[in-house]
Design a protein around this motif. Structure first.
Motif, PDB file in Angstrom:
ATOM      1  N   PHE A   1       0.811  -1.217   0.000  1.00 18.16           N
ATOM      2  CA  PHE A   1       0.000   0.000   0.000  1.00 18.16           C
ATOM      3  C   PHE A   1       0.846   1.270   0.000  1.00 18.16           C
ATOM      4  O   PHE A   1       0.334   2.360   0.272  1.00 18.16           O
ATOM      5  CB  PHE A   1      -0.929   0.004   1.220  1.00 18.16           C
ATOM      6  CG  PHE A   1      -1.812  -1.217   1.298  1.00 18.16           C
ATOM      7  CD1 PHE A   1      -2.627  -1.579   0.246  1.00 18.16           C
ATOM      8  CD2 PHE A   1      -1.810  -2.016   2.442  1.00 18.16           C
ATOM      9  CE1 PHE A   1      -3.439  -2.699   0.314  1.00 18.16           C
ATOM     10  CE2 PHE A   1      -2.629  -3.131   2.529  1.00 18.16           C
ATOM     11  CZ  PHE A   1      -3.439  -3.482   1.450  1.00 18.16           C
ATOM     12  N   GLU A   2       2.121   1.146  -0.291  1.00 19.94           N
ATOM     13  CA  GLU A   2       3.023   2.294  -0.295  1.00 19.94           C
ATOM     14  C   GLU A   2       2.535   3.339  -1.290  1.00 19.94           C
ATOM     15  O   GLU A   2       2.099   3.026  -2.392  1.00 19.94           O
ATOM     16  CB  GLU A   2       4.439   1.863  -0.652  1.00 19.94           C
ATOM     17  CG  GLU A   2       5.477   2.962  -0.535  1.00 19.94           C
ATOM     18  CD  GLU A   2       6.889   2.461  -0.756  1.00 19.94           C
ATOM     19  OE1 GLU A   2       7.835   3.221  -0.467  1.00 19.94           O
ATOM     20  OE2 GLU A   2       7.046   1.314  -1.219  1.00 19.94           O
ATOM     21  N   GLY A   3       2.606   4.603  -0.887  1.00 18.63           N
ATOM     22  CA  GLY A   3       2.182   5.694  -1.759  1.00 18.63           C
ATOM     23  C   GLY A   3       0.752   6.128  -1.539  1.00 18.63           C
ATOM     24  O   GLY A   3       0.330   7.163  -2.081  1.00 18.63           O
ATOM     25  N   LEU A   4      -0.004   5.392  -0.746  1.00 15.38           N
ATOM     26  CA  LEU A   4      -1.391   5.745  -0.469  1.00 15.38           C
ATOM     27  C   LEU A   4      -1.482   6.473   0.870  1.00 15.38           C
ATOM     28  O   LEU A   4      -0.911   6.027   1.868  1.00 15.38           O
ATOM     29  CB  LEU A   4      -2.264   4.496  -0.410  1.00 15.38           C
ATOM     30  CG  LEU A   4      -2.421   3.700  -1.717  1.00 15.38           C
ATOM     31  CD1 LEU A   4      -3.161   2.394  -1.451  1.00 15.38           C
ATOM     32  CD2 LEU A   4      -3.165   4.527  -2.756  1.00 15.38           C
ATOM     33  N   ALA A   5      -2.224   7.578   0.909  1.00 15.53           N
ATOM     34  CA  ALA A   5      -2.421   8.286   2.168  1.00 15.53           C
ATOM     35  C   ALA A   5      -3.149   7.400   3.171  1.00 15.53           C
ATOM     36  O   ALA A   5      -2.999   7.569   4.383  1.00 15.53           O
ATOM     37  CB  ALA A   5      -3.213   9.568   1.924  1.00 15.53           C
TER      38      ALA A   5
ATOM     39  N   GLY B   1     -15.112  -3.928  10.160  1.00 13.06           N
ATOM     40  CA  GLY B   1     -14.952  -2.530   9.799  1.00 13.06           C
ATOM     41  C   GLY B   1     -15.223  -2.312   8.330  1.00 13.06           C
ATOM     42  O   GLY B   1     -15.101  -3.235   7.518  1.00 13.06           O
ATOM     43  N   THR B   2     -15.608  -1.090   7.983  1.00 19.26           N
ATOM     44  CA  THR B   2     -15.862  -0.727   6.591  1.00 19.26           C
ATOM     45  C   THR B   2     -15.270   0.646   6.303  1.00 19.26           C
ATOM     46  O   THR B   2     -15.041   1.444   7.225  1.00 19.26           O
ATOM     47  CB  THR B   2     -17.369  -0.694   6.273  1.00 19.26           C
ATOM     48  OG1 THR B   2     -18.024   0.206   7.179  1.00 19.26           O
ATOM     49  CG2 THR B   2     -17.995  -2.081   6.397  1.00 19.26           C
ATOM     50  N   ALA B   3     -15.042   0.911   5.024  1.00 17.28           N
ATOM     51  CA  ALA B   3     -14.565   2.222   4.593  1.00 17.28           C
ATOM     52  C   ALA B   3     -14.869   2.377   3.109  1.00 17.28           C
ATOM     53  O   ALA B   3     -14.648   1.442   2.330  1.00 17.28           O
ATOM     54  CB  ALA B   3     -13.065   2.373   4.836  1.00 17.28           C
ATOM     55  N   VAL B   4     -15.372   3.543   2.731  1.00 17.65           N
ATOM     56  CA  VAL B   4     -15.634   3.807   1.318  1.00 17.65           C
ATOM     57  C   VAL B   4     -14.301   4.022   0.614  1.00 17.65           C
ATOM     58  O   VAL B   4     -13.445   4.790   1.072  1.00 17.65           O
ATOM     59  CB  VAL B   4     -16.538   5.041   1.145  1.00 17.65           C
ATOM     60  CG1 VAL B   4     -16.714   5.375  -0.334  1.00 17.65           C
ATOM     61  CG2 VAL B   4     -17.892   4.799   1.797  1.00 17.65           C
ATOM     62  N   LEU B   5     -14.113   3.353  -0.507  1.00 19.34           N
ATOM     63  CA  LEU B   5     -12.865   3.443  -1.258  1.00 19.34           C
ATOM     64  C   LEU B   5     -12.892   4.706  -2.125  1.00 19.34           C
ATOM     65  O   LEU B   5     -13.855   4.930  -2.868  1.00 19.34           O
ATOM     66  CB  LEU B   5     -12.719   2.203  -2.138  1.00 19.34           C
ATOM     67  CG  LEU B   5     -11.358   1.886  -2.738  1.00 19.34           C
ATOM     68  CD1 LEU B   5     -10.314   1.704  -1.654  1.00 19.34           C
ATOM     69  CD2 LEU B   5     -11.454   0.630  -3.604  1.00 19.34           C
ATOM     70  N   PRO B   6     -11.856   5.557  -2.062  1.00 17.66           N
ATOM     71  CA  PRO B   6     -11.850   6.800  -2.849  1.00 17.66           C
ATOM     72  C   PRO B   6     -11.468   6.568  -4.316  1.00 17.66           C
ATOM     73  O   PRO B   6     -10.401   6.976  -4.783  1.00 17.66           O
ATOM     74  CB  PRO B   6     -10.809   7.660  -2.121  1.00 17.66           C
ATOM     75  CG  PRO B   6      -9.839   6.677  -1.548  1.00 17.66           C
ATOM     76  CD  PRO B   6     -10.667   5.470  -1.168  1.00 17.66           C
ATOM     77  N   LEU B   7     -12.344   5.897  -5.042  1.00 15.24           N
ATOM     78  CA  LEU B   7     -12.083   5.588  -6.451  1.00 15.24           C
ATOM     79  C   LEU B   7     -12.127   6.856  -7.300  1.00 15.24           C
ATOM     80  O   LEU B   7     -12.846   7.802  -6.995  1.00 15.24           O
ATOM     81  CB  LEU B   7     -13.107   4.590  -6.979  1.00 15.24           C
ATOM     82  CG  LEU B   7     -13.072   3.184  -6.363  1.00 15.24           C
ATOM     83  CD1 LEU B   7     -14.251   2.362  -6.876  1.00 15.24           C
ATOM     84  CD2 LEU B   7     -11.758   2.488  -6.699  1.00 15.24           C
ATOM     85  N   VAL B   8     -11.379   6.841  -8.384  1.00 13.06           N
ATOM     86  CA  VAL B   8     -11.354   7.965  -9.319  1.00 13.06           C
ATOM     87  C   VAL B   8     -12.124   7.568 -10.580  1.00 13.06           C
ATOM     88  O   VAL B   8     -11.788   6.578 -11.231  1.00 13.06           O
ATOM     89  CB  VAL B   8      -9.905   8.350  -9.692  1.00 13.06           C
ATOM     90  CG1 VAL B   8      -9.904   9.445 -10.752  1.00 13.06           C
ATOM     91  CG2 VAL B   8      -9.148   8.811  -8.455  1.00 13.06           C
TER      92      VAL B   8
ATOM     93  N   VAL C   1      -7.405   4.607  -7.313  1.00 12.96           N
ATOM     94  CA  VAL C   1      -7.919   5.510  -6.282  1.00 12.96           C
ATOM     95  C   VAL C   1      -7.159   6.829  -6.270  1.00 12.96           C
ATOM     96  O   VAL C   1      -6.091   6.971  -6.870  1.00 12.96           O
ATOM     97  CB  VAL C   1      -7.818   4.862  -4.881  1.00 12.96           C
ATOM     98  CG1 VAL C   1      -8.543   3.531  -4.851  1.00 12.96           C
ATOM     99  CG2 VAL C   1      -6.360   4.685  -4.461  1.00 12.96           C
ATOM    100  N   ASP C   2      -7.714   7.796  -5.566  1.00 11.85           N
ATOM    101  CA  ASP C   2      -7.030   9.051  -5.283  1.00 11.85           C
ATOM    102  C   ASP C   2      -5.994   8.756  -4.199  1.00 11.85           C
ATOM    103  O   ASP C   2      -6.352   8.545  -3.033  1.00 11.85           O
ATOM    104  CB  ASP C   2      -8.044  10.090  -4.808  1.00 11.85           C
ATOM    105  CG  ASP C   2      -7.407  11.437  -4.464  1.00 11.85           C
ATOM    106  OD1 ASP C   2      -6.157  11.543  -4.496  1.00 11.85           O
ATOM    107  OD2 ASP C   2      -8.158  12.373  -4.137  1.00 11.85           O
ATOM    108  N   VAL C   3      -4.723   8.736  -4.581  1.00 10.63           N
ATOM    109  CA  VAL C   3      -3.678   8.305  -3.643  1.00 10.63           C
ATOM    110  C   VAL C   3      -3.519   9.269  -2.473  1.00 10.63           C
ATOM    111  O   VAL C   3      -2.972   8.894  -1.424  1.00 10.63           O
ATOM    112  CB  VAL C   3      -2.318   8.130  -4.363  1.00 10.63           C
ATOM    113  CG1 VAL C   3      -2.402   7.039  -5.416  1.00 10.63           C
ATOM    114  CG2 VAL C   3      -1.851   9.438  -4.982  1.00 10.63           C
TER     115      VAL C   3
END
Length: 318
Positions: free
Chosen positions: A54-58, A73-80, A159-161
């Motif tokens: 996952f390097e490079g992802l905030a 747990g859940t989280a919305v993925l910031p897809l572009v 995704v938006d990195v």
């Protein structure tokens, strides 16, 4: 061939192979060797293990926490550029890699078995699959045969990195089901089994999670810093007696997961998770100051001894 030509050819760097990695670059498997002496050698493995997927992802630290130790747990993925919203889930029914609920909500699982050595690539495969799947569709296992085309993507390509993710911790796995519906068959069995295995967990800071393990509670905190720098800063705090979170806490050690270090503290479980929030913030401030001081202040002999002691309390899980 003249001696001059031979020398010239010897100094000409070889072009990257089909993997896109130059022979003299570090091997992405994390071995510390050059690619040509590791997975780039003749007969080397085609599927290169990626030590830090996952390097490079905030969102790197949160992704590691959700994959490794957050139970529900859940989280919305910031897809572009995607028309469908995709939600990451720690565990899906029957440990599926991805699914679309009957109401159209699309999920990709994080805690799944994979068929390659790059978690990021497998997640991208699952995301591509779920973007076109229909309600009721389930992807059991993800792997190279899930690729939609000839150029495998990684999560970083989709995704938006620079975007963080908002992780939501749930008390159970009720989010598997659309509101108002009841599980049946294998899903009902899987839901009951998953709920019975949950350890009470709360997020009390960025990538910092309180976990009730029974006799004691723990703080597990995924840190983004390079391991050597983080250990030095932790050692500096330890030598000063500042590595605790207050009364009823003890630094237990750390484990490595997907290329990052996860320090762990034992906590008095009689205290509610939220009672540790301020202490975690204060420790974060002390840790930031210790990290900043390393550039101008080398470790003292006491701090080096403290670092050696911390090294003895490390394990690697992935």
């Amino acid at each position: 061939m003249s001696r001059r030509s031979a020398v010239k050819n010897a100094r000409t760097p070889k072009a990257p192979d089909a993997s896109g990695i130059g022979p003299r670059q570090p091997c992405p498997c994390g071995s510390g060797k050059r690619y040509k002496a590791c997975h780039g050698a003749e007969g080397g493995a085609v599927d290169i293990p990626v030590a830090r997927p996952f390097e490079g992802l905030a969102a790197e630290c949160e992704l590691i926490a959700l994959r490794e130790f957050v139970p529900s747990g859940t989280a919305v993925l910031p897809l572009v550029g995607a028309e469908r919203e995709v939600v990451l889930g720690t565990v899906l029914p029957m440990a599926a890699a991805a699914l679309v609920r009957a109401d159209g909500v699309a999920y990709v699982g994080l805690q799944v078995q994979t068929r390659s050595s790059d978690v990021s690539r497998d997640l991208a495969r699952a995301v591509r699959w779920v973007l076109t799947a229909k309600p009721g569709d389930v992807l059991g296992v993800v792997g190279p045969d899930t690729d939609p085309g000839d150029q495998p993507e990684r999560l970083q390509d989709l995704v938006d990195v620079d975007a963080a993710i908002e992780a939501v911790v749930h008390a159970d796995f009720g989010w598997w089901m659309p509101e108002g519906s009841e599980p049946t068959g294998e899903v009902a069995v899987s839901l009951e089994r998953a709920n019975s295995a949950i350890l009470p967990t709360e997020r009390i800071g960025p990538a910092a999670y309180w976990v009730d393990a029974g006799e004691r509670a723990h703080l597990r905190w995924v840190r983004p810093e390079p391991e050597e720098e983080l250990l030095a800063a932790l050692a500096r705090l330890h030598a000063r007696g500042e590595l605790l979170l207050g009364e009823g806490s003890r630094y237990a050690g750390s484990f490595r997961a997907h290329g990052l270090l996860v320090p762990v503290w034992d906590l008095d479980r009689e205290s509610h998770a939220r009672e540790w929030t301020a202490a975690v913030e204060q420790l974060g401030t002390r840790l930031a100051a210790a990290l900043a001081s390393l550039a101008d202040e080398p470790l003292t002999s006491d701090e080096r001894r403290a670092r050696d002691g911390l090294l003895g309390r490390q394990i690697t899980i992935r």
